[in-house]
Design a protein around this motif. Structure first.
Motif, PDB file in Angstrom:
ATOM      1  N   GLY A 179       0.816  -1.039   0.072  1.00 27.46           N
ATOM      2  CA  GLY A 179       0.136  -0.075  -0.242  1.00 27.46           C
ATOM      3  C   GLY A 179       0.802   1.330  -0.018  1.00 27.46           C
ATOM      4  N   GLU A 180       2.232   1.055   0.170  1.00 24.91           N
ATOM      5  CA  GLU A 180       2.998   2.440   0.079  1.00 24.91           C
ATOM      6  C   GLU A 180       3.693   2.797  -1.236  1.00 24.91           C
ATOM      7  N   ALA A 181       4.011   4.038  -1.358  1.00 23.11           N
ATOM      8  CA  ALA A 181       4.739   4.722  -2.440  1.00 23.11           C
ATOM      9  C   ALA A 181       6.218   4.750  -2.021  1.00 23.11           C
ATOM     10  N   TYR A 182       6.918   4.685  -2.868  1.00 17.21           N
ATOM     11  CA  TYR A 182       8.408   5.122  -2.400  1.00 17.21           C
ATOM     12  C   TYR A 182       9.013   5.894  -3.686  1.00 17.21           C
ATOM     13  N   ASN A 183       9.713   7.109  -3.266  1.00 17.95           N
ATOM     14  CA  ASN A 183      10.338   8.036  -4.264  1.00 17.95           C
ATOM     15  C   ASN A 183      11.835   7.275  -4.459  1.00 17.95           C
ATOM     16  N   ILE A 184      12.131   7.304  -5.639  1.00 16.87           N
ATOM     17  CA  ILE A 184      13.515   6.677  -5.944  1.00 16.87           C
ATOM     18  C   ILE A 184      14.362   7.644  -6.759  1.00 16.87           C
ATOM     19  N   SER A 185      15.393   8.530  -6.022  1.00 18.31           N
ATOM     20  CA  SER A 185      16.087   9.600  -6.641  1.00 18.31           C
ATOM     21  C   SER A 185      17.608   9.425  -6.155  1.00 18.31           C
ATOM     22  N   ALA A 186      18.575   9.694  -6.828  1.00 14.09           N
ATOM     23  CA  ALA A 186      19.833   9.527  -6.447  1.00 14.09           C
ATOM     24  C   ALA A 186      20.725  10.826  -6.059  1.00 14.09           C
ATOM     25  N   GLY A 187      19.871  11.993  -6.289  1.00 11.91           N
ATOM     26  CA  GLY A 187      20.659  13.217  -5.931  1.00 11.91           C
ATOM     27  C   GLY A 187      21.402  13.816  -6.757  1.00 11.91           C
ATOM     28  N   ASN A 188      21.235  13.312  -7.863  1.00  8.89           N
ATOM     29  CA  ASN A 188      22.478  13.662  -8.969  1.00  8.89           C
ATOM     30  C   ASN A 188      21.750  14.869 -10.005  1.00  8.89           C
ATOM     31  N   GLU A 189      21.353  15.906  -9.305  1.00 11.14           N
ATOM     32  CA  GLU A 189      20.689  16.999 -10.266  1.00 11.14           C
ATOM     33  C   GLU A 189      21.634  17.844 -10.932  1.00 11.14           C
ATOM     34  N   ARG A 190      21.204  17.948 -12.239  1.00 10.99           N
ATOM     35  CA  ARG A 190      22.308  18.545 -12.959  1.00 10.99           C
ATOM     36  C   ARG A 190      21.125  19.643 -14.138  1.00 10.99           C
ATOM     37  N   THR A 191      21.694  20.583 -14.681  1.00  7.77           N
ATOM     38  CA  THR A 191      20.975  21.376 -15.623  1.00  7.77           C
ATOM     39  C   THR A 191      21.342  20.395 -17.046  1.00  7.77           C
ATOM     40  N   ASN A 192      20.164  20.723 -17.845  1.00  4.68           N
ATOM     41  CA  ASN A 192      20.455  20.067 -19.116  1.00  4.68           C
ATOM     42  C   ASN A 192      21.861  20.690 -19.917  1.00  4.68           C
ATOM     43  N   ILE A 193      22.075  21.823 -19.678  1.00  7.13           N
ATOM     44  CA  ILE A 193      23.444  22.219 -20.396  1.00  7.13           C
ATOM     45  C   ILE A 193      24.449  21.776 -19.866  1.00  7.13           C
ATOM     46  N   ASP A 194      24.425  21.438 -18.354  1.00  5.28           N
ATOM     47  CA  ASP A 194      25.756  20.672 -17.796  1.00  5.28           C
ATOM     48  C   ASP A 194      25.979  19.603 -18.136  1.00  5.28           C
ATOM     49  N   VAL A 195      24.689  18.666 -18.620  1.00  2.00           N
ATOM     50  CA  VAL A 195      24.863  17.341 -18.984  1.00  2.00           C
ATOM     51  C   VAL A 195      25.217  17.167 -20.507  1.00  2.00           C
ATOM     52  N   ALA A 196      24.859  18.352 -21.289  1.00  2.00           N
ATOM     53  CA  ALA A 196      25.540  18.452 -22.571  1.00  2.00           C
ATOM     54  C   ALA A 196      26.898  18.614 -22.744  1.00  2.00           C
ATOM     55  N   GLU A 197      27.410  19.527 -21.793  1.00  2.00           N
ATOM     56  CA  GLU A 197      28.797  19.686 -21.913  1.00  2.00           C
ATOM     57  C   GLU A 197      29.489  18.731 -21.494  1.00  2.00           C
ATOM     58  N   THR A 198      28.994  17.757 -20.358  1.00  2.00           N
ATOM     59  CA  THR A 198      29.695  16.759 -19.836  1.00  2.00           C
ATOM     60  C   THR A 198      29.898  15.769 -21.003  1.00  2.00           C
ATOM     61  N   ILE A 199      28.623  15.469 -21.820  1.00  6.37           N
ATOM     62  CA  ILE A 199      28.948  14.533 -22.789  1.00  6.37           C
ATOM     63  C   ILE A 199      29.998  14.828 -23.726  1.00  6.37           C
ATOM     64  N   LEU A 200      30.052  16.041 -24.068  1.00 10.70           N
ATOM     65  CA  LEU A 200      31.048  16.710 -25.269  1.00 10.70           C
ATOM     66  C   LEU A 200      32.181  16.575 -24.728  1.00 10.70           C
ATOM     67  N   GLU A 201      32.469  16.752 -23.423  1.00 12.09           N
ATOM     68  CA  GLU A 201      33.745  16.766 -22.794  1.00 12.09           C
ATOM     69  C   GLU A 201      34.507  15.064 -22.756  1.00 12.09           C
ATOM     70  N   MET A 202      33.303  14.177 -22.325  1.00 13.24           N
ATOM     71  CA  MET A 202      33.698  12.997 -22.155  1.00 13.24           C
ATOM     72  C   MET A 202      34.040  12.490 -23.500  1.00 13.24           C
ATOM     73  N   LEU A 203      33.500  12.913 -24.690  1.00 10.52           N
ATOM     74  CA  LEU A 203      33.680  12.434 -25.878  1.00 10.52           C
ATOM     75  C   LEU A 203      34.760  13.138 -26.714  1.00 10.52           C
ATOM     76  N   GLU A 204      35.310  14.411 -26.161  1.00  6.57           N
ATOM     77  CA  GLU A 204      36.127  15.395 -26.751  1.00  6.57           C
ATOM     78  C   GLU A 204      35.569  15.633 -28.015  1.00  6.57           C
TER      79      GLU A 204
END
Ligand code: NAD
Ligand code: DAU
Length: 345
Positions: A237-262
């Protein structure tokens, strides 16, 4: 000796469902029946490595079809319901099928489950049922539902039926409300696999608006571990949130991907925003943590594994991108990219 436990997994040929089936077959001696309609998002390539396992069976079918659902429910000890139309942008274009699967499909599953002897019905909802978080707001499980997209409203409708059926008939329901998942086998319409695969092809990364919306990135294996725990130890009967605390803006995510792939930041393009775009989803996972769960991947670890998987599995996504996807991509991004603004970082 007792027969091994049988799980009925719906939507198991999609992103999270396929990762979950692989995870459960590796960890337990359970049998798994995967009921999946194989929409554009369902892909049997996601489970090639387990399709020969005698404990695994695939059934192509629709959760809205009560005959097939009733038949399979009779074999199951527990149900894990992933089946859904999952992409917010597609729900804005054509909401009807979202209502059909999320609302009517969940109803069919619940009806069949209450007439069978299942010991647990684990329903996969989403953080989007709360609507978006404003300011420092971090949702707990008791917060009200305020869905803001057709996708989120359909998910809320599916989940609400679960609560009502539990109260009315005592069906052993547990609800999961996960954050944005990332990892292997995610259909490349979603932001992260779209950005990674476009970057690998030196194609533009279309960022909605100014790229300032925030999402909490949960690595899919951490999600599977949480679902495993809820299946066995979640309170009925219970609901459970599942979150990792890994909050980032979409621009941060895009920049991270480009850095990782050079790759150069000039691949970023600011395009017309998603209508009604939710600013941020933020939840507290304290209730789940009290059961003993904690995420094993921070943002960097989750991104590194995810980017590496798409880099090393080109055949998987090249096949998708050469099919129906091309027409979708042109419809969704053709105009937007033509009117896009370049990145000036
Ligand atoms: P997905 O789109 O990758 O997979 C969905 C699967 O469901 C596909 O295999 C599809 O063929 C199947 N399906 C769709 N309609 C069906 C029907 N009527 N009958 C049977 N099968 C059907 O989605 P996903 O990202 O793996 O999401 C799985 C679940 O988790 C969904 O319920 C989604 O709402 C929820 N969720 C996803 C995320 C995320 O970040 N991806 C986060 C929170 C919650
Ligand atoms: O939060 C959980 C939800 O996460 C799940 O319930 C959904 O099924 C899942 O699709 C996901 O929804 P989002 O809308 O958050 O995911 P998406 O990957 O579509 O978008 C993530 C962010 O990136 C969002 O702020 C929109 C933005 N975006 C997305 C696309 C596809 C872009 O900037 N450009 C894009 O091309």
């Amino acid at each position: 000796m007792a027969a091994p436990r049988t799980l009925l997994v719906t939507g198991g040929a999609g992103f999270i469902g396929s990762n979950f089936i692989r995870y459960m077959l590796a960890k337990y001696d359970y049998h798994v029946i995967n009921l999946d309609k194989l929409t554009y998002a369902g892909n049997l390539d996601n489970l090639r490595d387990v399709e020969g396992d005698p404990r695994y069976r695939f059934v192509r079918g629709d959760v809205c079809d009560s005959a097939v659902v009733t038949e399979l429910m009779a074999e199951a000890d527990a149900v894990i319901n992933f089946a859904a139309e999952s992409h917010v942008d597609r729900s804005i274009e054509d909401p009807g099928v979202f209502i059909q699967t999320q609302v009517y499909g969940t109803f069919v599953l619940l009806e069949a489950a209450r007439n069978a002897s299942i010991d647990r019905f684990l329903h996969i909802s989403t953080d989007e049922v709360y609507g978006h978080s404003l300011g420092d707001q971090r949702f707990t499980e008791d917060d009200p539902f305020k869905p803001r997209s057709p996708y989120a409203a359909a998910k809320a409708g599916g989940e609400l039926q679960c609560h009502a059926i539990k109260e009315t008939y005592g069906l052993p329901i547990v609800i999961a409300r996960p954050a944005n998942n990332i990892g292997p086998y995610q259909y490349p319409e979603k932001a992260i696999p779209l950005f990674v695969t476009n970057a690998l092809d030196d194609e533009p990364l279309p960022l909605y608006g100014e790229g300032l919306q925030v999402r909490d990135r949960l690595y899919v294996d951490d999600h599977c571990a949480a679902l495993d725990l809820l299946l066995h130890e979640g309170e009925i009967g219970e609901a459970y949130n599942i979150s990792a605390g890994n909050e980032r803006t979409n621009i941060d995510v895009a920049e991270t991907i480009l850095e990782m792939l050079e790759k150069p930041k000039s691949l970023i393009r600011f395009v017309e925003d998603r209508p009604g775009h939710d600013q941020r989803y933020a939840m507290s996972s304290k209730k789940l943590e009290a059961l003993g769960w904690s995420p094993q991947h921070d943002f960097e670890a989750a991104m590194e594994k995810t980017v590496a998987w798409y880099r090393d599995n080109r055949d998987w996504w090249k096949k998708i991108k050469s099919g129906e996807y091309r027409e979708y991509y042109e419809r969704m991004y053709g105009q937007r990219l033509a009117g896009s603004k370049p990145f000036k970082g």
